[in-house]
Design a protein around this motif. Structure first.
Motif, PDB file in Angstrom:
ATOM      1  N   GLY A  95      52.336  10.968  -1.316  1.00  0.00           N
ATOM      2  CA  GLY A  95      51.629  11.479  -2.494  1.00  0.00           C
ATOM      3  C   GLY A  95      51.822  10.559  -3.697  1.00  0.00           C
ATOM      4  N   ALA A  96      53.026  10.043  -3.859  1.00  0.00           N
ATOM      5  CA  ALA A  96      53.303   9.128  -4.973  1.00  0.00           C
ATOM      6  C   ALA A  96      52.563   7.806  -4.773  1.00  0.00           C
ATOM      7  CB  ALA A  96      54.801   8.885  -5.108  1.00  0.00           C
ATOM      8  N   PHE A  97      52.518   7.306  -3.528  1.00  0.00           N
ATOM      9  CA  PHE A  97      51.771   6.084  -3.256  1.00  0.00           C
ATOM     10  C   PHE A  97      50.299   6.273  -3.613  1.00  0.00           C
ATOM     11  CE2 PHE A  97      54.914   4.904   0.345  1.00  0.00           C
ATOM     12  CZ  PHE A  97      55.718   4.214  -0.536  1.00  0.00           C
ATOM     13  N   ARG A  98      49.756   7.428  -3.219  1.00  0.00           N
ATOM     14  CA  ARG A  98      48.339   7.711  -3.498  1.00  0.00           C
ATOM     15  C   ARG A  98      48.098   7.788  -5.011  1.00  0.00           C
ATOM     16  NH1 ARG A  98      43.463   7.520  -0.942  1.00  0.00           N
ATOM     17  NH2 ARG A  98      42.051   8.955  -1.909  1.00  0.00           N
ATOM     18  N   ALA A  99      48.981   8.472  -5.729  1.00  0.00           N
ATOM     19  CA  ALA A  99      48.829   8.597  -7.185  1.00  0.00           C
ATOM     20  C   ALA A  99      48.922   7.231  -7.854  1.00  0.00           C
ATOM     21  CB  ALA A  99      49.893   9.540  -7.744  1.00  0.00           C
TER      22      ALA A  99
END
Length: 178
Positions: A95-99
């Motif tokens: 999720g952090a990579f996507r954000a």
């Protein structure tokens, strides 16, 4: 990694910086935020005008994909092809990579700040790299040195070190502090 922290750690006031792709973006950031720490900047294959987003459309077209394909999945697949990067992806927060990708991919390049930073620069890109023309345009507008790696795409600009070194070494040799 913070390049200025590395300089501090090794006791250097300033140094030349050479970055390719996202490494060029890192060099741009140092030039904009800590220009006094650089003697010179060599930047390969990252668009200082449109940023990362400027390569999305040309890359999708090159791959024969429709414009509505999610480029994040392509970036993730490309990174996962490298075992070291794949391990980072598996261990990380997806999720952090996507954000991070969403924020990063919509930011323009630092062209105005970079043009005003006062750091002596040399830029290069392969003629088949989507970032070639924007980099060349920036260089022409600002008087920054630029050279092309003929018929090289993004990976080719990285792989063809002999072609790149012949353009970069004279530039670096021109600075007694580099």
């Amino acid at each position: 990694m913070d390049p200025t922290a590395v300089l501090d750690d090794v006791g250097a006031d300033k140094a030349a910086f050479w970055g390719y792709s996202l490494g060029a973006l890192t060099g741009y950031a140092v030039a904009v935020h800590a220009p006094g720490r650089l003697t010179r900047l060599v930047a390969g294959a990252f668009d200082p005008i449109g940023g990362f987003r400027s390569a999305i459309g040309p890359t999708l077209r090159h791959l024969g994909l429709p414009a509505d394909v999610d480029p994040y999945q392509l970036v993730k697949q490309g990174a996962a092809a490298d075992p070291a990067q794949a391990a980072v992806i598996v261990a990380g927060d997806l999720g952090a990579f996507r954000a991070n990708y969403e924020a990063f991919s919509h930011e323009p390049g630092p062209h105005a700040e970079l043009a005003a930073c006062g750091v002596t620069m040399l830029m290069y890109a392969g003629t088949a790299d989507p970032w070639h023309d924007p980099m060349r345009t920036f260089a022409r507008r600002t008087g920054v040195g630029f050279f092309s790696v003929l018929d090289a795409d993004h990976q080719g600009g990285w792989n063809r070190s002999a072609d790149v070194l012949s353009g970069v070494l004279p530039f670096l040799a021109g600075d007694p502090d580099a």
